[in-house]
Every structure is written in structure tokens, then in C-alpha cells.
Design a protein around this motif. Structure first.
Motif, PDB file in Angstrom:
ATOM      1  N   LEU A   1       0.721  -1.374  -0.039  1.00  0.00           N
ATOM      2  CA  LEU A   1       0.420  -0.065  -0.195  1.00  0.00           C
ATOM      3  C   LEU A   1       1.111   1.608  -0.094  1.00  0.00           C
ATOM      4  CD1 LEU A   1      -2.892  -1.253   2.062  1.00  0.00           C
ATOM      5  CD2 LEU A   1      -2.824  -0.606  -0.125  1.00  0.00           C
ATOM      6  N   ARG A   2       1.959   1.313   0.395  1.00  0.00           N
ATOM      7  CA  ARG A   2       2.912   2.514   0.327  1.00  0.00           C
ATOM      8  C   ARG A   2       3.466   2.636  -0.794  1.00  0.00           C
ATOM      9  NH1 ARG A   2       5.046   4.540   4.859  1.00  0.00           N
ATOM     10  NH2 ARG A   2       3.263   4.217   5.751  1.00  0.00           N
ATOM     11  N   LEU A   3       3.259   1.575  -1.483  1.00  0.00           N
ATOM     12  CA  LEU A   3       3.638   1.792  -2.527  1.00  0.00           C
ATOM     13  C   LEU A   3       2.515   2.121  -3.631  1.00  0.00           C
ATOM     14  CD1 LEU A   3       6.695  -1.391  -2.826  1.00  0.00           C
ATOM     15  CD2 LEU A   3       7.357   1.605  -3.249  1.00  0.00           C
ATOM     16  N   LEU A   4       1.810   2.759  -3.573  1.00  0.00           N
ATOM     17  CA  LEU A   4       1.392   2.921  -4.025  1.00  0.00           C
ATOM     18  C   LEU A   4       0.969   4.399  -4.706  1.00  0.00           C
ATOM     19  CD1 LEU A   4      -2.535   1.995  -2.203  1.00  0.00           C
ATOM     20  CD2 LEU A   4      -1.493   1.011  -4.505  1.00  0.00           C
ATOM     21  N   PRO A   5       0.996   5.052  -4.469  1.00  0.00           N
ATOM     22  CA  PRO A   5       1.878   6.033  -5.714  1.00  0.00           C
ATOM     23  C   PRO A   5       2.989   6.436  -6.551  1.00  0.00           C
ATOM     24  CG  PRO A   5       1.986   7.190  -2.962  1.00  0.00           C
ATOM     25  CD  PRO A   5       1.797   5.303  -3.072  1.00  0.00           C
TER      26      PRO A   5
ATOM     27  N   MET B   1       8.715   9.662   1.616  1.00  0.00           N
ATOM     28  CA  MET B   1       8.284   8.495   0.856  1.00  0.00           C
ATOM     29  C   MET B   1       7.378   8.292  -0.799  1.00  0.00           C
ATOM     30  SD  MET B   1       9.093   5.036   3.250  1.00  0.00           S
ATOM     31  CE  MET B   1       8.522   5.628   4.736  1.00  0.00           C
ATOM     32  N   ALA B   2       6.119   9.348  -0.281  1.00  0.00           N
ATOM     33  CA  ALA B   2       5.436   9.324  -1.372  1.00  0.00           C
ATOM     34  C   ALA B   2       5.835   9.557  -2.598  1.00  0.00           C
ATOM     35  CB  ALA B   2       3.762   9.600  -0.137  1.00  0.00           C
TER      36      ALA B   2
ATOM     37  N   MET C   1      14.939   8.715  -8.142  1.00  0.00           N
ATOM     38  CA  MET C   1      16.446   7.552  -7.173  1.00  0.00           C
ATOM     39  C   MET C   1      17.377   8.660  -6.493  1.00  0.00           C
ATOM     40  SD  MET C   1      15.959   4.838  -9.299  1.00  0.00           S
ATOM     41  CE  MET C   1      15.521   3.921 -10.049  1.00  0.00           C
ATOM     42  N   PHE C   2      17.391   9.563  -6.546  1.00  0.00           N
ATOM     43  CA  PHE C   2      19.206  11.229  -6.154  1.00  0.00           C
ATOM     44  C   PHE C   2      17.556  10.610  -4.990  1.00  0.00           C
ATOM     45  CE2 PHE C   2      20.389  14.431  -4.382  1.00  0.00           C
ATOM     46  CZ  PHE C   2      21.778  13.818  -4.509  1.00  0.00           C
ATOM     47  N   GLY C   3      16.536  11.247  -4.761  1.00  0.00           N
ATOM     48  CA  GLY C   3      16.601  11.369  -3.727  1.00  0.00           C
ATOM     49  C   GLY C   3      15.833  10.413  -3.115  1.00  0.00           C
ATOM     50  N   MET C   4      15.556   9.251  -3.218  1.00  0.00           N
ATOM     51  CA  MET C   4      15.271   7.787  -2.649  1.00  0.00           C
ATOM     52  C   MET C   4      16.908   7.734  -1.629  1.00  0.00           C
ATOM     53  SD  MET C   4      12.837   5.563  -5.619  1.00  0.00           S
ATOM     54  CE  MET C   4      12.348   4.403  -3.999  1.00  0.00           C
ATOM     55  N   SER C   5      17.587   7.984  -2.589  1.00  0.00           N
ATOM     56  CA  SER C   5      18.942   7.415  -1.765  1.00  0.00           C
ATOM     57  C   SER C   5      19.542   8.349  -1.092  1.00  0.00           C
ATOM     58  CB  SER C   5      20.305   8.038  -2.907  1.00  0.00           C
ATOM     59  OG  SER C   5      20.190   9.405  -2.727  1.00  0.00           O
ATOM     60  N   ARG C   6      18.503   9.524  -0.179  1.00  0.00           N
ATOM     61  CA  ARG C   6      18.883  10.366   0.449  1.00  0.00           C
ATOM     62  C   ARG C   6      17.740   9.987   1.456  1.00  0.00           C
ATOM     63  NH1 ARG C   6      22.782  11.710  -0.318  1.00  0.00           N
ATOM     64  NH2 ARG C   6      22.487  13.201   1.018  1.00  0.00           N
TER      65      ARG C   6
ATOM     66  N   ALA D   1       6.361   8.641  -5.763  1.00  0.00           N
ATOM     67  CA  ALA D   1       5.371   9.138  -7.360  1.00  0.00           C
ATOM     68  C   ALA D   1       6.204  10.076  -8.289  1.00  0.00           C
ATOM     69  CB  ALA D   1       4.117  10.529  -6.453  1.00  0.00           C
ATOM     70  N   LEU D   2       7.360  10.470  -7.917  1.00  0.00           N
ATOM     71  CA  LEU D   2       8.142  10.946  -8.954  1.00  0.00           C
ATOM     72  C   LEU D   2       8.568  10.575 -10.265  1.00  0.00           C
ATOM     73  CD1 LEU D   2       8.808  13.867  -9.755  1.00  0.00           C
ATOM     74  CD2 LEU D   2      10.993  13.547  -8.372  1.00  0.00           C
ATOM     75  N   LEU D   3       8.642   8.772  -9.917  1.00  0.00           N
ATOM     76  CA  LEU D   3       9.447   7.558 -10.014  1.00  0.00           C
ATOM     77  C   LEU D   3       8.331   6.801 -10.941  1.00  0.00           C
ATOM     78  CD1 LEU D   3      11.597   5.631 -10.579  1.00  0.00           C
ATOM     79  CD2 LEU D   3      10.911   4.268  -8.673  1.00  0.00           C
ATOM     80  N   GLY D   4       7.748   6.664 -10.429  1.00  0.00           N
ATOM     81  CA  GLY D   4       6.111   6.658 -11.257  1.00  0.00           C
ATOM     82  C   GLY D   4       6.033   6.958 -12.320  1.00  0.00           C
ATOM     83  N   LEU D   5       5.641   8.887 -12.405  1.00  0.00           N
ATOM     84  CA  LEU D   5       5.677  10.285 -13.275  1.00  0.00           C
ATOM     85  C   LEU D   5       6.948  10.119 -14.380  1.00  0.00           C
ATOM     86  CD1 LEU D   5       4.592  12.273 -14.100  1.00  0.00           C
ATOM     87  CD2 LEU D   5       5.567  13.341 -12.897  1.00  0.00           C
ATOM     88  N   GLY D   6       8.132   8.764 -13.896  1.00  0.00           N
ATOM     89  CA  GLY D   6       9.233   9.194 -15.324  1.00  0.00           C
ATOM     90  C   GLY D   6       9.814   8.025 -16.004  1.00  0.00           C
TER      91      GLY D   6
END
Length: 533
Positions: free
Chosen positions: A322-326, A377-378, A362-367, A382-387
């Protein structure tokens, strides 16, 4: 095949056959039908991971047995994709798709009825082979059914289905295992397969290219299958064997030899399995590399996210899904939207922008760290899904659209094979990055926390646990010491995950540069070379 040659070939094709009347052969109903089949394959790529612990407990399977449940499926799928695409080009994509759907549904039901882990593994291999049949055939049907101006939108929806199914696997699997049993994870494919089969028989129309292949390249099939097997097998086992191990180097070497001989043979046979002239098209080659690099970051990164959510943040499989829904929701929205943008502006600009967005995500998730909240996280998910959504669509259109219509199935298999290789490569390479960071950082962090030295021989087991976010707390450890061990383990894991995502961000940035070499498929209008059967 050079651009000028491609245009000439497509121009020489016969005029468009009359479109089928009524519901049969309707483009959007064709999309609905193939989407059902694709859903089964994409869902099974991730749903089974949730069921593996229950399967292990119920059947008394070893860890190696459980690994084969996943690896057998991935190996069969990756090895057979291009050959299966060739089958569709030769015998028709409708027949190939229907055989794949029926075989996938039957093998899924057989797994549910299996009482031994060896049978589960055997039917999972059969599942992979059937999945390889229907995936390229689905793209071949879309390519031949949709007019050029609507093909990108169709592929956009197709990509959204794959993204949503892949991301929904942990959620659906968690709910079924928790509230029904592990067998239901496989039984769910039976009714979906029956529905897809019925709709396929009623709605799908076969399309044959006038220049469709008339023979089989048996040596090419053997060489390419051997090369793909050795490559994927080495990547799957690299984490356990290590990259410098003789076994890893042996299989990578065998893969290189098989690929080399395959290229030599394909340049000399009259009707090759994979016409290498296709790669003279710079956009097609760039699309293939782009798909591989995209899957490298996506699959490799997602591998660590599940451990981060479940083992560091203590979420259940359902909660982590569910947390991966974005991510899922944004892919569903972005994929068809990207199809419309690509239709209007061409793929180059949307793909470059999308991969740049993916690199930023990806860079944001590295932080992310141990204390990162749900909102942070959301945003990155969400930005990853948009890309990712536009890349799934655009790279697919570039590969399939720049291939001659008579090789639409092979192009579909190439697209899926690039994704499978990229995903396996990303998981292996980023796993090695994680292992290297854990091995170097854990001893210092352990000593810095004032913890007593680990017993001799325990360092390796501790590192293995930390690599997946598990704290190596021995039984009977006092709560205060256990808390320190947990803090060190999670901090070390997050450090490794951050480095892995940084590598994925760099790969995504390189992919953005590759995307600059893509352009609209020159053969998209060549569906006129197909005749309705």
C-alpha cells in the motif's frame, strides 16, 4: 537496416486490408483482451515472492528450492522471449497469444494442486515459457490492429497495465496468503486466463505480414537460448557466488561465446531468428538500450525498497504494498498520458524528460533514512512512477515501431528480453553495491556503537542479514544491546541502499542521454503490410 531501406520496405508493402467489421478485430477490444493475458504474467513476476515463505513451510522446501520457484520462472521467460516472438511472426500472433494464455492458466492451476516443491518448480518453468509466448504476441497484435496515430495511446495503456500489475503483486499476494492460502496466488490466474481465452477466440483477428518468415533458424534459437540462459544464470547467482568466483566468470564467458557465435551465424543464415539488420536503425537500438537501463534502475531499486519498508520500518507485506501505491498510481496515470504526448510530439523529448525525472527520483530515494516519514517516501515514489510510465511506453513504441511489420513479434520479444536482462542486471549489480557497502561499513559502525566483537565466523552471517535490513540479534540478547544492534544494522542497510540508489540515479541519467537518439517508429504505418486472417 538503414532508415532509407526501412522506409522503402514499408512502402513496398501491399495496401491496408479492409478493417474487420463489428466487434471482432476492434482495436480497443483487442487491447482489453491482451491486457488480461499480460496482467497474469506481470502479476506473477512479483506476487510469488510474498507466497514463498508459506510455500517453504507447507511443502518443507529448502532455501534453494524456494529460490528456484522464482529463478525457474525468470529464466524460462527471459530465454524464450525472442524465440516466442518469432513463433508469432511465423504462425500468427493470435494463435501464439491464445496458446500462451491457456498454457499459463493451466500451469498456474497445476502449481496450486502440487504437493511437492519439485512440481511447483517444474510448472513455474512452464509458466515462464507460456508467458514468453503471450507477451510478444500481445505487442504484435497491438502493432497490427491499431492505426499509427493511436498506437502510442494503446501502448501507453498496455504499459500502465504492466506497471500496475507488477506493483500490485505484493498487495494481492499478501491479501491472498494472509486470508486464503498460498495456492490461491496461483489459482487466481485460472479465471483470468479463461476470460482472456474466451475473449481472444471471439474478438482477436490474426494478422500476417506479407513478408512473414517461412522457416526456423534452429541453430540461432539454440545459440541465443544458451547465451540468455548463461547470462541470466550468472546474474541470478552473482550475489551468492560473488562476481570474481570461477562459476560466475564461467557462465559470463559462456554467454559471451554463445552471443559471439550467434552474431556470426545470424549474419550468414538466409532467414535469421533475430535479423541483425534491425539494429542498423539507431532509434531501435537506442530504444533497446533505454529499456535495459530503465529496468536496471527500476527492478534493482524496487528490490531494496521492499526490504526497507518491511525490515527497517516493520511493515507487513500488505502495508508495504500500500505504501507503494503512489508509484503504482502515477504509472497508471502517466503511461496513457505519455502515449498521447508521444503521438503529438514524438518520443524523443518525452523520453529524455522522463528519464531525467527518474534520475531525480532515484537520487531523492538515495536520501531516505531510518526515520524517513510516509510523506517523504510518497513524494519520491510518485515522482519515480511519473518518470517510469513514459519510458515504458516510449521505449516500447520506438522498438516495435522501428521494426518491419514482419518482425513485430521478434521486436516485442526483444523489448521484453531487454527488460528482463536489465532487471536481472540491476538486481545483481546493485546487490553487489549493497554487499560491498555493508562489508566495509558494518565493522566500523558495530565497534562505534560499543558492541562486543562478533564471534569468529559470525561476520558473514551478520552481513547477509544486514544486506536485507534484518538485525542479527542473537537469542537471549539483553534489550539494550539488541536495540544497539538493530540501530547499527538498519543504519548500515540504509547506507548501502543510498549508495545503490545513487548508482541507479547515474544509470538513469545515462539513459536520458540515450533517449536523445530515439525517434518515432518509421514502420508504425506499415501495419498495412499485414493481412487479416
Amino acid at each position: 537496416m538503414t532508415s532509407s531501406t526501412t522506409v522503402a520496405d514499408s512502402a513496398s508493402e501491399p495496401p491496408i486490408a479492409d478493417a474487420p467489421k463489428g466487434l471482432r478485430g476492434h482495436p480497443w477490444l483487442t487491447l482489453l483482451t491482451v491486457a488480461l493475458g499480460v496482467t497474469m504474467v506481470a502479476l506473477d513476476g512479483t506476487i510469488v515472492a510474498i507466497a514463498n515463505p508459506a510455500i517453504q513451510k507447507d511443502l518443507g522446501a529448502s532455501l534453494a528450492d524456494v529460490q528456484w520457484i522464482t529463478n525457474g520462472y525468470l529464466l524460462a521467460l527471459a530465454v524464450a522471449l525472442i524465440t516466442a516472438g518469432k513463433l508469432g511472426d511465423r504462425f500468427g500472433h493470435r494463435q501464439t497469444f491464445l496458446i500462451g494464455v491457456v498454457g499459463f492458466a493451466i500451469s498456474s492451476a497445476a502449481i496450486g494442486f502440487s504437493g511437492e516443491v519439485s512440481l511447483v518448480v517444474a510448472f513455474r518453468v512452464l509458466q515462464g515459457l507460456c508467458g514468453a509466448l503471450l507477451m510478444p504476441a500481445a505487442l504484435g497484435l497491438l502493432r497490427a490492429t491499431f492505426p499509427a496515430e493511436k498506437l502510442n495511446m494503446a501502448i501507453g495503456i498496455w504499459g500502465a497495465v504492466i506497471g500496475a500489475s507488477t506493483a500490485a503483486g505484493p498487495i494481492v499476494g499478501g491479501l491472498l496468503v494472509e486470508h486464503v492460502n498460498w495456492q490461491s496466488v496461483f489459482f487466481i490466474n485460472a479465471p483470468v486466463g479463461v476470460l482472456a481465452m474466451v475473449l481472444g477466440l471471439l474478438l482477436l483477428v490474426d494478422h500476417r505480414a506479407e513478408k512473414a518468415p517461412r522457416s526456423f533458424d534452429i541453430p540461432g534459437i539454440v545459440l541465443l537460448s544458451g547465451a540468455m540462459f548463461c547470462l541470466i544464470w550468472a546474474l541470478i547467482n552473482a550475489a551468492d557466488w560473488h562476481w570474481t568466483d570461477q562459476r560466475t566468470l564461467l557462465f559470463l564467458g559462456l554467454a559471451a561465446v554463445c552471443f559471439g557465435v550467434f552474431v556470426f551465424w545470424e549474419n550468414r543464415t538466409a532467414e535469421p531468428l533475430l535479423p541483425l539488420s534491425m539494429f542498423r536503425s539507431v532509434p531501435l537500438s537506442a530504444g533497446t538500450v533505454l529499456m535495459l537501463l530503465m529496468a536496471f534502475g527500476f527492478m534493482g531499486g524496487l528490490f531494496f525498497v521492499t526490504f526497507y519498508l518491511q525490515n527497517v520500518h516493520g511493515m507487513s507485506p500488505v502495508d508495504s504494498g500500500l505504501r507503494l501505491l503512489p508509484l503504482t498510481a502515477m504509472m497508471i496515470v502517466a503511461s496513457p498520458l505519455a502515449g498521447a504526448l508521444i503521438t503529438k510530439f514524438g518520443p524523443r523529448t518525452p523520453l529524455v524528460v522522463a528519464m531525467a525525472i527518474t534520475a531525480v527520483a532515484m537520487f531523492g530515494m538515495s536520501r531516505l533514512d531510518v526515520d524517513s516519514g510516509g510523506v517523504e517516501m510518497a513524494v519520491w515514489f510518485a515522482l519515480l512512477g511519473l518518470g517510469l510510465g513514459p519510458v515504458m511506453v516510449g521505449a516500447t513504441e520506438v522498438i516495435v515501431g522501428n521494426a518491419p511489420i514482419q518482425h513485430a513479434g521478434v521486436a516485442g520479444g526483444l523489448q521484453q528480453a531487454a527488460m528482463q536482462v536489465g532487471g536481472s542486471l540491476g538486481t545483481a549489480v546493485l546487490g553487489a553495491v549493497m554487499a560491498g557497502r555493508v562489508d566495509s561499513a558494518l565493522p566500523d559502525k558495530w565497534a562505534g556503537a560499543g558492541l562486543p566483537p562478533m564471534p569468529e565466523g559470525a561476520e558473514s552471517k551478520a552481513s547477509d542479514a544486514v544486506e536485507v535490513g534484518i538485525a542479527p540479534v542473537p537469542k537471549g540478547t539483553p534489550p539494550e544491546v539488541a536495540g544497539k544492534i538493530t540501530a547499527v544494522a538498519h543504519d548500515t542497510f540504509v547506507s548501502g541502499m543510498g549508495l545503490a540508489f545513487t548508482v541507479a540515479a547515474v544509470v538513469s541519467a545515462v539513459a536520458a542521454l540515450v533517449a536523445a537518439f530515439t525517434k518515432r517508429g518509421e514502420n508504425a504505418e506499415a501495419s498495412g503490410g499485414a493481412v487479416h486472417i
